[in-house]
Scaffold this motif. Structure first.
Motif, PDB file in Angstrom:
ATOM      1  N   MET A 108       0.872  -1.177   0.000  1.00 46.60           N
ATOM      2  CA  MET A 108       0.000   0.000   0.000  1.00 46.60           C
ATOM      3  C   MET A 108       0.907   1.224   0.000  1.00 46.60           C
ATOM      4  N   CYS A 116      -1.750   7.596   6.110  1.00 43.61           N
ATOM      5  CA  CYS A 116      -1.684   6.278   5.482  1.00 43.61           C
ATOM      6  C   CYS A 116      -2.277   5.198   6.386  1.00 43.61           C
ATOM      7  N   LEU A 120      -5.068  -3.414   5.958  1.00 45.27           N
ATOM      8  CA  LEU A 120      -6.119  -3.413   4.944  1.00 45.27           C
ATOM      9  C   LEU A 120      -7.469  -2.961   5.506  1.00 45.27           C
ATOM     10  N   LEU A 123      -8.298   0.699   5.320  1.00 41.67           N
ATOM     11  CA  LEU A 123      -8.647   1.316   4.040  1.00 41.67           C
ATOM     12  C   LEU A 123     -10.114   1.720   3.986  1.00 41.67           C
ATOM     13  N   ILE A 131      -9.158   4.221  -3.806  1.00 36.82           N
ATOM     14  CA  ILE A 131      -8.040   3.291  -3.709  1.00 36.82           C
ATOM     15  C   ILE A 131      -7.707   2.836  -5.126  1.00 36.82           C
ATOM     16  N   VAL A 182      -4.780   6.138  -1.764  1.00 34.47           N
ATOM     17  CA  VAL A 182      -3.863   5.013  -1.575  1.00 34.47           C
ATOM     18  C   VAL A 182      -3.752   4.254  -2.882  1.00 34.47           C
ATOM     19  N   MET A 184      -2.507   0.448  -4.400  1.00 37.97           N
ATOM     20  CA  MET A 184      -2.009  -0.908  -4.203  1.00 37.97           C
ATOM     21  C   MET A 184      -1.085  -1.180  -5.381  1.00 37.97           C
ATOM     22  N   TRP A 197       4.996   3.603   2.275  1.00 36.30           N
ATOM     23  CA  TRP A 197       4.465   2.329   1.814  1.00 36.30           C
ATOM     24  C   TRP A 197       4.519   1.302   2.926  1.00 36.30           C
TER      25      TRP A 197
END
Length: 249
Positions: A108, A116, A120, A123, A131, A182, A184, A197
């Motif tokens: 991430m 941040c 998970l 999120l 995202i 964010v 992935m 990250w």
């Protein structure tokens, strides 16, 4: 600027460039997760082999690049983010059976100034509005993201917030520009662009098996093989590891 570097940059910018009349050029199509690693590999190869051919780089989503090869694109070496695409191309006679494999990692990523997430489930926080992921149908890092969300039990909650880029680099770009909170994306990209990250638990997604094979239609088999051997050799392995790839399971 050296011709080798000019050609590499032209490939990155999507421009139609050519070498001098006496130069050999090999075209390397590679998954976008290799963007920074492959630039370093090309630079190192050129320093160690000053008379080596010019290397033109073509980055994109693995599925899209594989389709280009099926359609006859002039490619000498293919570096995929998913060995399943190499399997498919091999069964169709487009790439050689010999390959070199290594492994990517999902992270991430967000801007320095962003709040941040640390996991998970975070999120789903209200301030996370978008995202970015790579397109799961053609990009293995997108497939890995969906798998991780599902395994963590947050896929349904996050689905409305997902936006897709064609490849891991495109997903990262969404977050770099602020269009997503964010991204992935690939560790190999995240650690080269600053920001924050966090690695995603590798137990939440299948191994991202990346691989490299010669394209059977290459017009420069020896030059392509020489670069293949360099990437799979001691110096190449060291560079890949420095960019976050694992070179063993």
């Amino acid at each position: 600027m050296k011709p080798r570097i000019l050609i590499a940059l032209c490939g990155l910018m999507g421009l139609g460039c050519s070498a001098g009349p006496s130069d050999t050029v090999i075209v390397v199509s590679a998954a976008s997760s290799l963007t920074y690693a492959l630039q370093d590999l090309v630079d190192s190869y050129g320093e160690l082999h000053p008379d080596a051919p010019t290397i033109q780089l073509n980055f994109g989503g693995t599925g899209a690049l594989a389709q280009q090869i099926r359609q006859g694109a002039p490619v000498d070496l293919f570096i995929a983010a998913n060995v399943a695409e190499l399997d498919s191309l091999q069964s169709q006679g487009h790439v050689a059976t010999h390959r070199f494999q290594f492994y990517g990692r999902l992270v991430m990523w967000c801007l320095d100034e962003a709040a941040c997430p640390r996991s998970l489930p975070e999120l789903a926080a209200p301030h996370i509005r978008r995202i970015a992921i790579a397109q799961p149908e053609v990009a293995p890092y997108g497939t890995a993201a969906i798998s991780a969300f599902s395994a963590a039990g947050v896929l349904d909650a996050l689905s409305p917030q997902l936006i897709q880029g064609q490849a891991a680099r495109a997903a990262l770009r969404y977050a770099e520009t602020g269009d997503a909170n964010v991204a992935m994306t690939a560790l190999s990209l995240a650690q080269s662009v600053g920001g924050h990250w966090l690695p995603v638990d590798e137990n939440l997604y299948a191994p991202i098996e990346q691989g490299m094979s010669l394209v059977t239609s290459t017009k420069e088999p020896q030059a392509a093989q020489d670069f293949f051997d360099f990437v799979a050799g001691p110096t190449g392995l060291q560079i890949l590891r420095a960019h976050g790839f694992r070179t063993a399971p």
